[in-house]
Write an enzyme that holds these catalytic residues in place. Sequence first.
Site, short mmCIF file in Angstrom:
data_model
loop_
_atom_site.label_atom_id
_atom_site.label_comp_id
_atom_site.label_asym_id
_atom_site.label_seq_id
_atom_site.Cartn_x
_atom_site.Cartn_y
_atom_site.Cartn_z
N GLY A 128 0.76 -1.25 0.00
CA GLY A 128 0.00 0.00 0.00
C GLY A 128 0.78 1.29 0.00
CD GLU A 162 0.78 -9.46 1.14
OE1 GLU A 162 0.57 -10.68 1.16
OE2 GLU A 162 -0.16 -8.61 1.15
N GLY A 191 3.88 -3.46 -3.59
CA GLY A 191 3.81 -3.66 -5.04
C GLY A 191 4.14 -2.36 -5.76
NE ARG A 192 -0.14 2.49 -5.86
CZ ARG A 192 -1.13 2.48 -6.77
NH1 ARG A 192 -0.96 3.10 -7.91
NH2 ARG A 192 -2.27 1.89 -6.50
NE ARG A 206 -2.88 3.59 -11.03
CZ ARG A 206 -2.61 4.82 -10.65
NH1 ARG A 206 -1.94 5.64 -11.45
NH2 ARG A 206 -2.96 5.25 -9.46
CE1 TYR A 208 -8.51 1.88 -9.53
CE2 TYR A 208 -6.32 2.36 -10.34
CZ TYR A 208 -7.26 1.46 -9.90
OH TYR A 208 -6.92 0.13 -9.85
CB CYS A 257 -13.27 4.00 -30.07
SG CYS A 257 -12.28 3.89 -31.55
CD GLU A 258 -14.93 3.75 -23.90
OE1 GLU A 258 -15.40 4.47 -23.02
OE2 GLU A 258 -15.51 2.75 -24.36
CE1 TYR A 291 -1.65 -3.22 -8.84
CE2 TYR A 291 -0.54 -1.30 -7.94
CZ TYR A 291 -1.00 -2.59 -7.80
OH TYR A 291 -0.80 -3.24 -6.61
C1 LIG Z 1 -2.63 -5.14 -4.09
C2 LIG Z 1 -2.16 -5.79 -2.88
C3 LIG Z 1 -0.87 -5.52 -2.40
C4 LIG Z 1 0.04 -4.49 -3.04
O1 LIG Z 1 -0.46 -3.18 -2.90
P1 LIG Z 1 0.43 -1.96 -3.38
O2 LIG Z 1 -0.43 -0.77 -3.10
O3 LIG Z 1 0.71 -2.13 -4.82
O4 LIG Z 1 1.67 -1.95 -2.55
C5 LIG Z 1 -0.43 -6.21 -1.30
N1 LIG Z 1 -1.20 -7.12 -0.69
C6 LIG Z 1 -2.44 -7.41 -1.12
C7 LIG Z 1 -3.25 -8.43 -0.40
C8 LIG Z 1 -2.97 -6.76 -2.22
O5 LIG Z 1 -4.20 -7.02 -2.62
#
Ligand SMILES: *Cc1c(COP(=O)(O)O)cnc(C)c1O
Length: 440
Positions: free
Chosen positions: A251, A293, A295-296, A333, A337, A364-365, A393
């Site tokens: 997150g 965890e 990601g982004r 995105r 969003y 085409c949007e 993403y």
């Molecule tokens: C999407 C997700 C993440 C990663 O979130 P980021 O905002 O990309 O860091 C981690 N854990 C779970 C369970 C997720 O669904």
Amino acid sequence: MTANQGIKPVTCEVNEKGHLQIGGCDLVELADKYSTPLYVYDEQTIRTIAKEYKDAFKDYPNIKMLYAAKAFMTKAICKILSSEGFGFDVVSGGEIYTAYKAGVDMSSCLFNGNNKSVEELEMALNLGVGKISVDNFLELALLNQIAFSKGKKIDILLRITPGIECHTHEYIQTGHLDSKFGFDLSQVDEAIELILDEYENLNLIGLHAHIGSQIFETQIYYDEVGVILKEISRIREKFGLELHTINLGGGLGIKYTDSDVPPSVKEIAEKITSSVDYHSKKYNTGGISIFIEPGRSIVGTSGVTLYTVGSSKQVPNGKKYIAVDGGMADNPRPSLYQAVYTTQVANKPNAALSQTVTLAGRFCESGDILIKNVKMPDLEEGDVICVYDTGAYGYSMSSNYNRVLKPAAVLVNNGQSDIIINRESYEDLISCDMVPERLN
Ligand SMILES: *Cc1c(COP(=O)(O)O)cnc(C)c1O
């Protein structure tokens, strides 16, 4: 400052030709060589942020970092993050397969998701995925049955909804009470009773939560740890069951525009570890193993997308549209969003900003707008636009809308560029199409 707090990849600069350059590669030359749209990933930015995560938690060795692969996953990214010591948070058979084919140590993977199929759960067990975060009652029953039939006992976490809201876009909030994800806290006891009394092939090791994405508030992580450790102590009192693993999800936000001020990785780490210390004492829960965890924040800043300017339209007394050769299919995105991005022109990054334009996609949007009302220099056909922070993403949410081919992705480092995803061909595009005999 950590890498997620800058808009540009760490190696981004203007070279002697006056062009933007990333990883020692001139972006105008990359556009020429590989064509556009093109995703460009800076290896050094990924490795930098990965090291910043490791460094931020160095005083808490009992931590496992899992890269949330859904942000951007290819075999090359698996290699890079494995080599940095990361495991993987995977959410589908496709992600499990990619990790497996990339040679990832499957025991370092954790399988997440709110509706995993029987086939996917079987695949996870067959390929040796280390842990499964179980989301709901159906999954508990299915997974136990599958593990039983294979004579295995599998480590699981329970995904819970901690009831913490974050101030991010509603589509990327996940920890609030009426979320579709995980067990409500009031359902945890029933789940544990089932695991202890009936599901002998499940080994519950801990609790998992994930509050949302693009988070800027550090206090949320402090509070999240408190909720989970309180729950762990309550479970110990009631069931005599000792849980030692807490998975806090991902997150951490990144900086898309000047008005975004994400915290550093260090600040997040301090909130998490100080909360674990405080709440471990308060609830007498020792030896806590933390999983995170991200990601982004791992890949977001490392990636940019290059587009070529095509047609333009000045609405009389209205907006000026500049159209590029990509848009919502390579980056949904903005339309999904209302996400906002920062951009520069790769072949003239220092040119005076002379006009306000709307960068439009080619799909085409009417909603296919990349950036609204952005200050840009004079633009002409053939200029190469660089949109920053598309590393997470973007490709992973891309589609073939309008039957447009998915772009290539290249990895740059020290003046070298390598394709990590081939541009699709028209052959690829129709490769799954079938025509029933009777139509011929
Ligand atoms: C999407 C997700 C993440 C990663 O979130 P980021 O905002 O990309 O860091 C981690 N854990 C779970 C369970 C997720 O669904």
